[in-house]
Every structure is written in C-alpha cells, then in structure tokens.
Design an enzyme around this catalytic site. Structure first.
Site, mmCIF file in Angstrom:
data_model
loop_
_atom_site.group_PDB
_atom_site.id
_atom_site.type_symbol
_atom_site.label_atom_id
_atom_site.label_comp_id
_atom_site.label_asym_id
_atom_site.label_seq_id
_atom_site.Cartn_x
_atom_site.Cartn_y
_atom_site.Cartn_z
ATOM 1 N N HIS A 1 0.855 -1.195 0.000
ATOM 2 C CA HIS A 1 0.000 0.000 0.000
ATOM 3 C C HIS A 1 0.889 1.242 0.000
ATOM 4 O O HIS A 1 1.803 1.351 0.801
ATOM 5 C CB HIS A 1 -0.889 0.027 1.244
ATOM 6 C CG HIS A 1 -1.978 -1.013 1.228
ATOM 7 N ND1 HIS A 1 -3.262 -0.749 1.630
ATOM 8 C CD2 HIS A 1 -1.971 -2.300 0.849
ATOM 9 C CE1 HIS A 1 -4.003 -1.840 1.495
ATOM 10 N NE2 HIS A 1 -3.225 -2.804 1.028
ATOM 11 N N TYR B 1 -8.629 5.062 8.227
ATOM 12 C CA TYR B 1 -8.771 5.315 9.660
ATOM 13 C C TYR B 1 -9.801 6.431 9.813
ATOM 14 O O TYR B 1 -9.584 7.533 9.306
ATOM 15 C CB TYR B 1 -7.442 5.783 10.258
ATOM 16 C CG TYR B 1 -6.343 4.734 10.264
ATOM 17 C CD1 TYR B 1 -5.567 4.478 9.135
ATOM 18 C CD2 TYR B 1 -6.067 4.002 11.421
ATOM 19 C CE1 TYR B 1 -4.548 3.531 9.156
ATOM 20 C CE2 TYR B 1 -5.046 3.058 11.456
ATOM 21 C CZ TYR B 1 -4.296 2.828 10.320
ATOM 22 O OH TYR B 1 -3.296 1.896 10.346
ATOM 23 N N PRO C 1 -2.991 -0.444 19.087
ATOM 24 C CA PRO C 1 -2.757 -0.903 17.709
ATOM 25 C C PRO C 1 -2.948 0.155 16.620
ATOM 26 O O PRO C 1 -2.583 -0.075 15.470
ATOM 27 C CB PRO C 1 -3.778 -2.034 17.532
ATOM 28 C CG PRO C 1 -4.816 -1.798 18.564
ATOM 29 C CD PRO C 1 -4.149 -1.118 19.702
ATOM 30 N N LYS D 1 2.195 -0.592 15.100
ATOM 31 C CA LYS D 1 3.626 -0.584 15.403
ATOM 32 C C LYS D 1 4.154 -1.808 16.151
ATOM 33 O O LYS D 1 5.357 -2.070 16.125
ATOM 34 C CB LYS D 1 3.953 0.631 16.299
ATOM 35 C CG LYS D 1 3.840 1.951 15.630
ATOM 36 C CD LYS D 1 5.115 2.300 14.895
ATOM 37 C CE LYS D 1 4.838 3.235 13.760
ATOM 38 N NZ LYS D 1 5.225 2.781 12.475
ATOM 39 N N TYR E 1 4.426 6.755 10.647
ATOM 40 C CA TYR E 1 3.642 5.558 10.322
ATOM 41 C C TYR E 1 4.539 4.505 9.670
ATOM 42 O O TYR E 1 4.383 3.306 9.906
ATOM 43 C CB TYR E 1 2.495 5.964 9.385
ATOM 44 C CG TYR E 1 1.473 4.878 9.143
ATOM 45 C CD1 TYR E 1 0.552 4.534 10.127
ATOM 46 C CD2 TYR E 1 1.441 4.186 7.935
ATOM 47 C CE1 TYR E 1 -0.381 3.531 9.923
ATOM 48 C CE2 TYR E 1 0.510 3.184 7.718
ATOM 49 C CZ TYR E 1 -0.404 2.861 8.708
ATOM 50 O OH TYR E 1 -1.317 1.866 8.503
HETATM 51 P P1 FAD Z 1 3.258 -12.275 21.182
HETATM 52 O O1 FAD Z 1 2.770 -12.251 19.791
HETATM 53 O O2 FAD Z 1 2.296 -11.956 22.272
HETATM 54 O O3 FAD Z 1 3.901 -13.714 21.447
HETATM 55 C C1 FAD Z 1 4.231 -14.143 22.749
HETATM 56 C C2 FAD Z 1 4.228 -15.654 22.773
HETATM 57 O O4 FAD Z 1 4.658 -16.096 24.055
HETATM 58 C C3 FAD Z 1 2.822 -16.225 22.541
HETATM 59 O O5 FAD Z 1 2.842 -17.152 21.494
HETATM 60 C C4 FAD Z 1 2.470 -16.842 23.876
HETATM 61 O O6 FAD Z 1 1.652 -17.988 23.756
HETATM 62 C C5 FAD Z 1 3.845 -17.186 24.447
HETATM 63 N N1 FAD Z 1 3.838 -17.309 25.902
HETATM 64 C C6 FAD Z 1 3.184 -16.524 26.788
HETATM 65 N N2 FAD Z 1 3.374 -16.988 28.028
HETATM 66 C C7 FAD Z 1 4.159 -18.082 27.934
HETATM 67 C C8 FAD Z 1 4.680 -19.001 28.869
HETATM 68 N N3 FAD Z 1 4.393 -18.901 30.187
HETATM 69 N N4 FAD Z 1 5.462 -20.004 28.431
HETATM 70 C C9 FAD Z 1 5.738 -20.139 27.097
HETATM 71 N N5 FAD Z 1 5.250 -19.297 26.160
HETATM 72 C C10 FAD Z 1 4.479 -18.286 26.579
HETATM 73 N N6 FAD Z 1 1.645 -4.739 15.195
HETATM 74 C C11 FAD Z 1 2.121 -4.265 14.012
HETATM 75 O O7 FAD Z 1 3.346 -4.108 13.889
HETATM 76 N N7 FAD Z 1 1.311 -3.951 12.949
HETATM 77 C C12 FAD Z 1 -0.038 -4.061 13.048
HETATM 78 O O8 FAD Z 1 -0.761 -3.805 12.086
HETATM 79 C C13 FAD Z 1 -0.582 -4.494 14.281
HETATM 80 N N8 FAD Z 1 -1.904 -4.639 14.422
HETATM 81 C C14 FAD Z 1 -2.400 -5.229 15.528
HETATM 82 C C15 FAD Z 1 -3.744 -5.445 15.603
HETATM 83 C C16 FAD Z 1 -4.265 -6.079 16.713
HETATM 84 C C17 FAD Z 1 -5.736 -6.306 16.753
HETATM 85 C C18 FAD Z 1 -3.414 -6.500 17.796
HETATM 86 C C19 FAD Z 1 -3.964 -7.200 19.002
HETATM 87 C C20 FAD Z 1 -2.062 -6.278 17.733
HETATM 88 C C21 FAD Z 1 -1.530 -5.629 16.613
HETATM 89 N N9 FAD Z 1 -0.166 -5.422 16.494
HETATM 90 C C22 FAD Z 1 0.320 -4.867 15.347
HETATM 91 C C23 FAD Z 1 0.747 -5.830 17.582
HETATM 92 C C24 FAD Z 1 1.403 -7.197 17.366
HETATM 93 O O9 FAD Z 1 0.416 -8.193 17.132
HETATM 94 C C25 FAD Z 1 2.257 -7.558 18.581
HETATM 95 O O10 FAD Z 1 3.072 -6.467 18.892
HETATM 96 C C26 FAD Z 1 3.114 -8.803 18.334
HETATM 97 O O11 FAD Z 1 2.326 -9.965 18.346
HETATM 98 C C27 FAD Z 1 4.212 -8.940 19.391
HETATM 99 O O12 FAD Z 1 4.908 -10.132 19.179
HETATM 100 P P2 FAD Z 1 5.635 -10.884 20.382
HETATM 101 O O13 FAD Z 1 6.258 -12.082 19.779
HETATM 102 O O14 FAD Z 1 6.479 -9.921 21.136
HETATM 103 O O15 FAD Z 1 4.470 -11.276 21.385
HETATM 104 C C1 DHB Z 2 -4.505 -3.556 10.919
HETATM 105 C C2 DHB Z 2 -4.284 -3.413 12.270
HETATM 106 C C3 DHB Z 2 -3.893 -2.189 12.754
HETATM 107 O O1 DHB Z 2 -3.667 -2.036 14.060
HETATM 108 C C4 DHB Z 2 -3.706 -1.100 11.916
HETATM 109 O O2 DHB Z 2 -3.335 0.088 12.423
HETATM 110 C C5 DHB Z 2 -3.904 -1.263 10.568
HETATM 111 C C6 DHB Z 2 -4.315 -2.507 10.067
HETATM 112 C C7 DHB Z 2 -4.953 -4.881 10.397
HETATM 113 O O3 DHB Z 2 -5.121 -5.783 11.208
HETATM 114 O O4 DHB Z 2 -5.134 -4.999 9.187
#
Ligand code: FAD
Ligand code: DHB
Length: 395
Positions: free
Chosen positions: A77, A205, A297, A301, A389
């Site tokens: 995009h 947005y 979210p 980021k 962004y």
């Molecule tokens: P997590 O993905 O939370 O992974 C942590 C892992 O640790 C999990 O698999 C969990 O099961 C495991 N764990 C937890 N406790 C234990 C334990 N006791 N023992 C063993 N394993 C354990 N980010 C973006 O950059 N762009 C986006 O567009 C964006 N949109 C989002 C939209 C939504 C709706 C949401 C909820 C988040 C969004 N994010 C976005 C954020 C992004 O999803 C997270 O920042 C990302 O998942 C972080 O990754 P992580 O590996 O640090 O943590």
């Molecule tokens: C999506 C999630 C976000 O948090 C965002 O800012 C843009 C897109 C998505 O899930 O597509």
C-alpha cells in the site's frame, strides 16, 4: 522423569519475536537455541492479530530468507486515508517518503517462520506449562517448564523473554529493578473478518463522534475491520446486526464511500494500552517485543517494534559468540529503549486523535479535528504522519 537440555540461548515464546530471533540466530551460526511455547502450533498459526508490516520489517524478513510468501500474497500500500467530518483524505505515504507498507497477516508471518524452523530441524517445544526462569543473575540461568507431564529444564548462557505482555519473563525481574510506564485507554477495539471484497483499496482510519473505525484488508476476498468499543465489551455482545449498525453509523457519512458487507466469520476484542518496561535486561535475562513494550494498535507498530529489538539482539549474540565480547548485550536495554519511545509517542498521539474519550469536551474535539485537518492539508504535516507511520528508515 526429567529432561535437561543445554543450550546457548533459551527463548520463551514462539510469537513473531521468539520465532524470528531463533531464525536470525540460526543464520548467524548460533545453532544452540531452544524456543519454548505454551500454545499449540495450530493455535499459533491461526490467531488473528496484526496486519501492517513496515518496510524495515519486510527488509529483515527478506534478508532472513522468509519473505517469499509475503511478497506473493501480501498487498503493498502506498497510501492511507484519514476520514473525518464526512470527508476522506489520502496521505500519499510513498510520494512523501519513497516508502510503503505491506498488509500481510501476522499469523502468516508465523507460518513462514515455523516452516523455516521446521526446515532447519528445530521446531519450538510447543504446549509447555509452568514456565519459569531461575538463576538469571548467575552465569547459567535455567528455564523450567513441564511438557506432557515431564519436567523440562533448559540450562542456558542467556534467556530471552519473548513471551508477550502476559508472559512470566518480565515478572521475574524484581519489582524494585523494574521501571515501568503505563497508560490504559478507556476503550477497546472490536475486530471482525468479513468475506467480501475490499470496501477501500487503502487502509482507512475514521474518526466519528460515535467513535473510531478502521477499514483494512487481508486479501481480494477478505476484509478486516475494527471499531472502537467499550472497555468491557465481549465478543458475544457483538451480534451481527449491531456490528453493521456501528460501522454504518461511523462510516456512511463519508462522502461517496460505501461499505461492502459480507459474512462475518471471525470476531475478537482488543484491549488498548501503552506500556514500557524500562529495564529490558536483568542479569542474563533479556526482554524483547510485547514482553517489554505495548502500543495501542492504531499506529500498527507492535510487531515492527519487536523486530527492531531483534535486530539489536541478533547482532549482540553474533558478537558474543564470534568475539566473546558482551558489550552489545550489556548495552541492549539502553539501545533498544532509545528506539521505543518515538513509536510509543506516535501510537498514543494517533490513538488520541482518532478515538472518542467519554470525558472529552466539545472544545477538545474541535482541537483534534483541527489537528487532523492540518495533517491532511499541509505537506509538512502529512510528512510527519507518514514518517512516523512508516517507521525508521535505517537501523
Ligand atoms: P506475542 O505475539 O504476544 O507472542 C508471545 C508468545 O509467548 C505467545 O505465542 C504466547 O503464547 C507465548 N507465551 C506466553 N506466556 C508463555 C509461557 N508462560 N510459556 C511459554 N510461552 C508463553 N503490530 C504491528 O506491527 N502492525 C499491526 O498492524 C498491528 N496490528 C495489531 C492489531 C491487533 C488487533 C493486535 C492485538 C495487535 C496488533 N499489532 C500490530 C501488535 C502485534 O500483534 C504484537 O506487537 C506482536 O504480536 C508482538 O509479538 P511478540 O512475539 O512480542 O508477542
Ligand atoms: C490492521 C491493524 C492495525 O492495528 C492497523 O493500524 C492497521 C491494520 C490490520 O489488522 O489490518
């Protein structure tokens, strides 16, 4: 029964942070890496979360050899739209910065990374329980867990906590050594996946007096949409008719734009929080990704921030195991935190600008609209928004 494994780096959590770190370490020639994960592979590969990848994240996935499907199936995009006061205004991300974003679902990134780990013959240890860390202030920290009723122990040089916001790693650091900053927002997001072609070619947005809405995509036949909801709303409370009512109220007023409806096949609720643990290393425990910092979210980021951490960690471990120097590992917390506060600010800022706060006065609402107007009419304003962004240019 007991199972004891010796490994150089023990990683807790096989989310995007843990999986990508183990892959990067393997590329750097550090083979002795074990990842433990509480969820099953099937659950990890199907949990719907993020969608937007910054250029820097794509570049890293490419250089790590796991970007092929992202290019084939993700959508690039070049702009986003901000909608408010009945108008839709485009921000030309690429025209202003030369860069773009890719929309590619996080669980697809997870599948690509798990496949890469599988190809290397080192899958994470899935479905563990009772994970805990011991002796992190000694030279041999230990990760203990239980799998299939068997006690497991990873005796490590270092432990990296990639276990997300609710995982045990951060909590293991003594409270008095942990400096934490937090803001919890008085609303959440209701997210849906819809079987329908995109209503908007680019992400939109939208700010409305009733609350925020976001129109995103997943594929030519699937849309991703979110709308601001109450902090204690549940998925069950979102009956189909009510969901479309909320989206229509917030989006129908936009000039010449029509929402395309379809079958809703997945719903979820997202909490909204800003959080930084300003201690990303304690002894031989290092934190990365959501374990150390959370953003709401809106700025897309979180995953990209985690990737910034991993870049530093992969370099630090490569230096340790090639030269014996711990210098980069010792300065990891300082260097990672320097890169956290700009996106933290941006995520808070854009969230504040686009959402409805119950206690906002009409005066405050007008100020926010004036700010959106400025960002979408001034080139300097649009550039500030775009640069933030799209994330940092170099790392
Ligand atoms: P997590 O993905 O939370 O992974 C942590 C892992 O640790 C999990 O698999 C969990 O099961 C495991 N764990 C937890 N406790 C234990 C334990 N006791 N023992 C063993 N394993 C354990 N980010 C973006 O950059 N762009 C986006 O567009 C964006 N949109 C989002 C939209 C939504 C709706 C949401 C909820 C988040 C969004 N994010 C976005 C954020 C992004 O999803 C997270 O920042 C990302 O998942 C972080 O990754 P992580 O590996 O640090 O943590
Ligand atoms: C999506 C999630 C976000 O948090 C965002 O800012 C843009 C897109 C998505 O899930 O597509």
């Amino acid at each position: 029964m007991k199972s004891v494994t010796r490994t150089q780096v023990g990683i807790i959590g096989a989310g995007p942070a843990g999986l990508l770190l183990s892959h990067l370490l393997c590329i750097a020639g550090i083979d002795s890496v074990v990842v433990v994960e509480s969820r099953s592979r099937a659950e990890m590969e199907s949990t719907i979360r993020a969608g937007v990848l910054e250029q820097g994240t794509m570049d890293l996935l490419d250089s790590a050899g796991v970007g092929a499907r992202m290019h084939a199936e993700g959508a690039v995009h070049h702009g986003i739209a901000l909608a408010f006061e009945g108008e839709r205004r485009r921000i030309d991300l690429t025209g202003l910065t030369g860069r773009a974003i890719t929309v590619y679902a996080q669980h697809e990134v997870i599948k690509d990374l798990v496949a890469a780990r599988e190809a290397a013959g080192v899958l994470p240890v899935f479905e563990v329980t009772d994970t805990r860390i011991e002796d992190m202030d000694t030279e041999k920290p230990v990760v203990r867990y239980v799998r299939d009723g068997v006690d497991g122990a990873l005796v490590c040089d270092y432990v990296v906590g990639c276990d997300g916001f609710h995982g045990p790693s951060r909590q293991t650091i003594p409270v008095q050594a942990r400096e934490e900053f937090e803001r919890v927002y008085p609303f959440g997001w209701f997210g849906i996946l819809v079987e329908a072609p995109p209503s908007s070619e680019e992400l939109m947005y939208a700010r409305h007096d009733r609350g925020f809405a976001l129109v995103s995509t997943r594929s030519p036949g699937i849309q991703r949409m979110y709308f601001q909801c109450g902090p204690s709303e549940s998925v069950e409370s979102g009956r189909t008719r009510k969901i479309w009512e909320e989206l229509h109220t917030r989006l129908d007023s936009i000039d010449g734009w029509k929402i395309i409806k379809g079958k809703i096949f997945q719903k979820n609720i997202v909490g909204m929080r800003s959080f930084v643990c300003a201690t990303m290393r304690y002894g031989r425990l290092l934190l990365a990704g959501d374990a150390a910092h959370i953003v709401p979210p809106t700025g897309a980021k979180g995953l990209n921030l985690a990737v910034n951490n991993l870049r530093l960690l992969a370099k630090a471990f490569a230096e340790l195991y090639t030269t014996g120097s711990q210098e980069r590992l010792l300065s990891y917390s300082h260097n990672a935190l320097r890169r956290v506060w700009r996106p933290e600010h941006f995520s808070w800022w854009i969230t504040t600008m686009l959402h409805n706060f119950d206690n906002a006065t009409p005066f405050h609402q007008r100020l926010l609209v004036a700010q959106l107007d400025y960002l979408t009419t001034s080139e300097a304003g649009a550039r500030v928004l775009s640069e933030n962004y799209l994330g940092p240019l170099t790392h």
